[in-house]
Scaffold this motif. Sequence first.
Motif, PDB file in Angstrom:
ATOM      1  N   VAL A 122      15.796  -8.653  17.013  1.00  0.00           N
ATOM      2  CA  VAL A 122      15.945  -7.265  17.440  1.00  0.00           C
ATOM      3  C   VAL A 122      17.348  -6.758  17.106  1.00  0.00           C
ATOM      4  CG1 VAL A 122      16.043  -5.741  19.462  1.00  0.00           C
ATOM      5  CG2 VAL A 122      14.154  -7.347  19.200  1.00  0.00           C
ATOM      6  N   ALA A 123      18.373  -7.562  17.356  1.00  0.00           N
ATOM      7  CA  ALA A 123      19.748  -7.160  17.056  1.00  0.00           C
ATOM      8  C   ALA A 123      19.934  -6.926  15.560  1.00  0.00           C
ATOM      9  CB  ALA A 123      20.730  -8.223  17.551  1.00  0.00           C
ATOM     10  N   MET A 124      19.361  -7.803  14.734  1.00  0.00           N
ATOM     11  CA  MET A 124      19.486  -7.642  13.287  1.00  0.00           C
ATOM     12  C   MET A 124      18.769  -6.380  12.816  1.00  0.00           C
ATOM     13  SD  MET A 124      19.086 -11.451  11.735  1.00  0.00           S
ATOM     14  CE  MET A 124      19.337 -12.795  12.883  1.00  0.00           C
ATOM     15  N   GLU A 125      17.587  -6.127  13.353  1.00  0.00           N
ATOM     16  CA  GLU A 125      16.834  -4.929  12.967  1.00  0.00           C
ATOM     17  C   GLU A 125      17.581  -3.664  13.375  1.00  0.00           C
ATOM     18  OE1 GLU A 125      13.046  -5.679  14.823  1.00  0.00           O
ATOM     19  OE2 GLU A 125      12.251  -6.595  12.983  1.00  0.00           O
ATOM     20  N   LYS A 126      18.123  -3.629  14.590  1.00  0.00           N
ATOM     21  CA  LYS A 126      18.865  -2.458  15.072  1.00  0.00           C
ATOM     22  C   LYS A 126      20.134  -2.227  14.245  1.00  0.00           C
ATOM     23  CE  LYS A 126      17.314  -2.290  19.850  1.00  0.00           C
ATOM     24  NZ  LYS A 126      17.704  -2.425  21.264  1.00  0.00           N
ATOM     25  N   ALA A 127      20.751  -3.308  13.776  1.00  0.00           N
ATOM     26  CA  ALA A 127      21.976  -3.187  12.986  1.00  0.00           C
ATOM     27  C   ALA A 127      21.695  -2.732  11.561  1.00  0.00           C
ATOM     28  CB  ALA A 127      22.720  -4.529  12.971  1.00  0.00           C
ATOM     29  N   GLU A 150      15.897  -8.821   3.224  1.00  0.00           N
ATOM     30  CA  GLU A 150      15.823 -10.142   2.591  1.00  0.00           C
ATOM     31  C   GLU A 150      16.545 -11.181   3.451  1.00  0.00           C
ATOM     32  OE1 GLU A 150      14.512 -11.329  -0.689  1.00  0.00           O
ATOM     33  OE2 GLU A 150      13.238  -9.682  -0.009  1.00  0.00           O
ATOM     34  N   PHE A 151      17.706 -10.803   3.982  1.00  0.00           N
ATOM     35  CA  PHE A 151      18.447 -11.705   4.858  1.00  0.00           C
ATOM     36  C   PHE A 151      17.615 -12.020   6.096  1.00  0.00           C
ATOM     37  CE2 PHE A 151      21.129 -12.884   8.350  1.00  0.00           C
ATOM     38  CZ  PHE A 151      22.029 -13.764   7.788  1.00  0.00           C
ATOM     39  N   LEU A 152      17.028 -10.987   6.692  1.00  0.00           N
ATOM     40  CA  LEU A 152      16.241 -11.186   7.910  1.00  0.00           C
ATOM     41  C   LEU A 152      15.047 -12.102   7.654  1.00  0.00           C
ATOM     42  CD1 LEU A 152      15.670 -10.629  10.862  1.00  0.00           C
ATOM     43  CD2 LEU A 152      14.566  -8.498  10.181  1.00  0.00           C
ATOM     44  N   GLN A 153      14.350 -11.902   6.556  1.00  0.00           N
ATOM     45  CA  GLN A 153      13.209 -12.771   6.254  1.00  0.00           C
ATOM     46  C   GLN A 153      13.662 -14.208   6.051  1.00  0.00           C
ATOM     47  OE1 GLN A 153      10.821 -11.187   3.081  1.00  0.00           O
ATOM     48  NE2 GLN A 153      10.635  -9.209   4.096  1.00  0.00           N
ATOM     49  N   THR A 188      16.540 -14.684  -3.400  1.00  0.00           N
ATOM     50  CA  THR A 188      17.646 -13.756  -3.603  1.00  0.00           C
ATOM     51  C   THR A 188      18.855 -14.316  -2.861  1.00  0.00           C
ATOM     52  OG1 THR A 188      17.164 -12.440  -1.628  1.00  0.00           O
ATOM     53  CG2 THR A 188      16.069 -11.762  -3.700  1.00  0.00           C
ATOM     54  N   GLU A 189      20.006 -13.793  -3.191  1.00  0.00           N
ATOM     55  CA  GLU A 189      21.231 -14.243  -2.522  1.00  0.00           C
ATOM     56  C   GLU A 189      21.137 -13.991  -1.012  1.00  0.00           C
ATOM     57  OE1 GLU A 189      26.057 -13.458  -2.625  1.00  0.00           O
ATOM     58  OE2 GLU A 189      24.761 -12.355  -3.998  1.00  0.00           O
ATOM     59  N   ALA A 190      20.638 -12.809  -0.642  1.00  0.00           N
ATOM     60  CA  ALA A 190      20.519 -12.468   0.779  1.00  0.00           C
ATOM     61  C   ALA A 190      19.530 -13.394   1.484  1.00  0.00           C
ATOM     62  CB  ALA A 190      20.089 -11.009   0.931  1.00  0.00           C
ATOM     63  N   TYR A 191      18.399 -13.658   0.849  1.00  0.00           N
ATOM     64  CA  TYR A 191      17.397 -14.544   1.452  1.00  0.00           C
ATOM     65  C   TYR A 191      17.982 -15.941   1.667  1.00  0.00           C
ATOM     66  CZ  TYR A 191      13.228 -17.334   2.201  1.00  0.00           C
ATOM     67  OH  TYR A 191      12.309 -18.201   2.737  1.00  0.00           O
ATOM     68  N   GLU A 192      18.635 -16.477   0.655  1.00  0.00           N
ATOM     69  CA  GLU A 192      19.200 -17.832   0.774  1.00  0.00           C
ATOM     70  C   GLU A 192      20.270 -17.894   1.852  1.00  0.00           C
ATOM     71  OE1 GLU A 192      19.186 -20.306  -3.080  1.00  0.00           O
ATOM     72  OE2 GLU A 192      19.597 -18.245  -3.737  1.00  0.00           O
ATOM     73  N   ALA A 193      21.104 -16.843   1.957  1.00  0.00           N
ATOM     74  CA  ALA A 193      22.130 -16.807   3.003  1.00  0.00           C
ATOM     75  C   ALA A 193      21.465 -16.751   4.381  1.00  0.00           C
ATOM     76  CB  ALA A 193      23.047 -15.610   2.801  1.00  0.00           C
ATOM     77  N   GLY A 194      20.423 -15.943   4.508  1.00  0.00           N
ATOM     78  CA  GLY A 194      19.704 -15.851   5.774  1.00  0.00           C
ATOM     79  C   GLY A 194      19.027 -17.153   6.147  1.00  0.00           C
ATOM     80  N   MET A 201      23.785 -16.807  14.915  1.00  0.00           N
ATOM     81  CA  MET A 201      23.366 -15.481  15.366  1.00  0.00           C
ATOM     82  C   MET A 201      24.307 -14.371  14.897  1.00  0.00           C
ATOM     83  SD  MET A 201      20.713 -16.358  16.981  1.00  0.00           S
ATOM     84  CE  MET A 201      19.967 -17.673  17.894  1.00  0.00           C
ATOM     85  N   ASP A 202      25.394 -14.706  14.217  1.00  0.00           N
ATOM     86  CA  ASP A 202      26.373 -13.696  13.807  1.00  0.00           C
ATOM     87  C   ASP A 202      26.480 -13.513  12.291  1.00  0.00           C
ATOM     88  OD1 ASP A 202      27.231 -12.998  16.428  1.00  0.00           O
ATOM     89  OD2 ASP A 202      28.378 -14.858  16.511  1.00  0.00           O
ATOM     90  N   ALA A 203      25.914 -14.396  11.522  1.00  0.00           N
ATOM     91  CA  ALA A 203      26.058 -14.337  10.062  1.00  0.00           C
ATOM     92  C   ALA A 203      25.480 -13.045   9.478  1.00  0.00           C
ATOM     93  CB  ALA A 203      25.397 -15.551   9.404  1.00  0.00           C
ATOM     94  N   TYR A 204      24.519 -12.455  10.165  1.00  0.00           N
ATOM     95  CA  TYR A 204      23.880 -11.248   9.648  1.00  0.00           C
ATOM     96  C   TYR A 204      24.850 -10.078   9.484  1.00  0.00           C
ATOM     97  CZ  TYR A 204      23.866  -8.840  14.165  1.00  0.00           C
ATOM     98  OH  TYR A 204      24.249  -8.193  15.320  1.00  0.00           O
ATOM     99  N   LYS A 205      25.948 -10.086  10.218  1.00  0.00           N
ATOM    100  CA  LYS A 205      26.888  -8.957  10.195  1.00  0.00           C
ATOM    101  C   LYS A 205      27.456  -8.703   8.803  1.00  0.00           C
ATOM    102  CE  LYS A 205      27.805  -9.513  15.059  1.00  0.00           C
ATOM    103  NZ  LYS A 205      28.705 -10.000  16.094  1.00  0.00           N
ATOM    104  N   GLU A 206      27.462  -9.724   7.963  1.00  0.00           N
ATOM    105  CA  GLU A 206      27.938  -9.559   6.585  1.00  0.00           C
ATOM    106  C   GLU A 206      26.865  -8.930   5.706  1.00  0.00           C
ATOM    107  OE1 GLU A 206      29.606 -13.175   4.965  1.00  0.00           O
ATOM    108  OE2 GLU A 206      30.223 -13.805   6.959  1.00  0.00           O
ATOM    109  N   TRP A 207      25.659  -8.801   6.198  1.00  0.00           N
ATOM    110  CA  TRP A 207      24.523  -8.300   5.404  1.00  0.00           C
ATOM    111  C   TRP A 207      23.954  -7.000   5.939  1.00  0.00           C
ATOM    112  CZ3 TRP A 207      23.501 -10.404   0.816  1.00  0.00           C
ATOM    113  CH2 TRP A 207      24.095 -11.651   0.546  1.00  0.00           C
ATOM    114  N   VAL A 208      24.728  -6.282   6.741  1.00  0.00           N
ATOM    115  CA  VAL A 208      24.288  -4.987   7.248  1.00  0.00           C
ATOM    116  C   VAL A 208      24.442  -3.958   6.145  1.00  0.00           C
ATOM    117  CG1 VAL A 208      24.724  -3.174   8.954  1.00  0.00           C
ATOM    118  CG2 VAL A 208      24.833  -5.573   9.633  1.00  0.00           C
ATOM    119  N   LYS A 209      23.382  -3.206   5.906  1.00  0.00           N
ATOM    120  CA  LYS A 209      23.407  -2.201   4.833  1.00  0.00           C
ATOM    121  C   LYS A 209      24.209  -0.982   5.277  1.00  0.00           C
ATOM    122  CE  LYS A 209      18.928  -2.104   4.539  1.00  0.00           C
ATOM    123  NZ  LYS A 209      17.592  -1.654   4.156  1.00  0.00           N
ATOM    124  N   GLY A 210      24.885  -0.373   4.292  1.00  0.00           N
ATOM    125  CA  GLY A 210      25.585   0.873   4.545  1.00  0.00           C
ATOM    126  C   GLY A 210      26.938   0.658   5.027  1.00  0.00           C
TER     127      GLY A 210
END
Length: 65
Positions: A10-15, A20-23, A41-47, A56-65
């Motif tokens: 939920v936090a990743m979706e809201k951010a 690709e990272f989320l999946q 993809t790079e994002a998928y492999e990182a995720g 739980m914090d690695a996603y912050k580098e993959w927030v769009k925008g």
Amino acid sequence: MNMEYYNAVVAMEKAGVDPEFLQGWQGGYLLNPMREEQRLTEAYEAGYAAGQEKDMDAYKEWVKG
């Protein structure tokens, strides 16, 4: 229900994290097999790596925008 998993998704979706990272994160967290090579993809492999580590914090580098 695993609330840690649910709250992280939920936090990743809201951010607005890269889908690709989320999946990848979901697959890694749940210990699913990685996608076939031609769909990686790079994002998928990182995720996936972050999910395996239950990071739980690695996603912050993959927030769009």
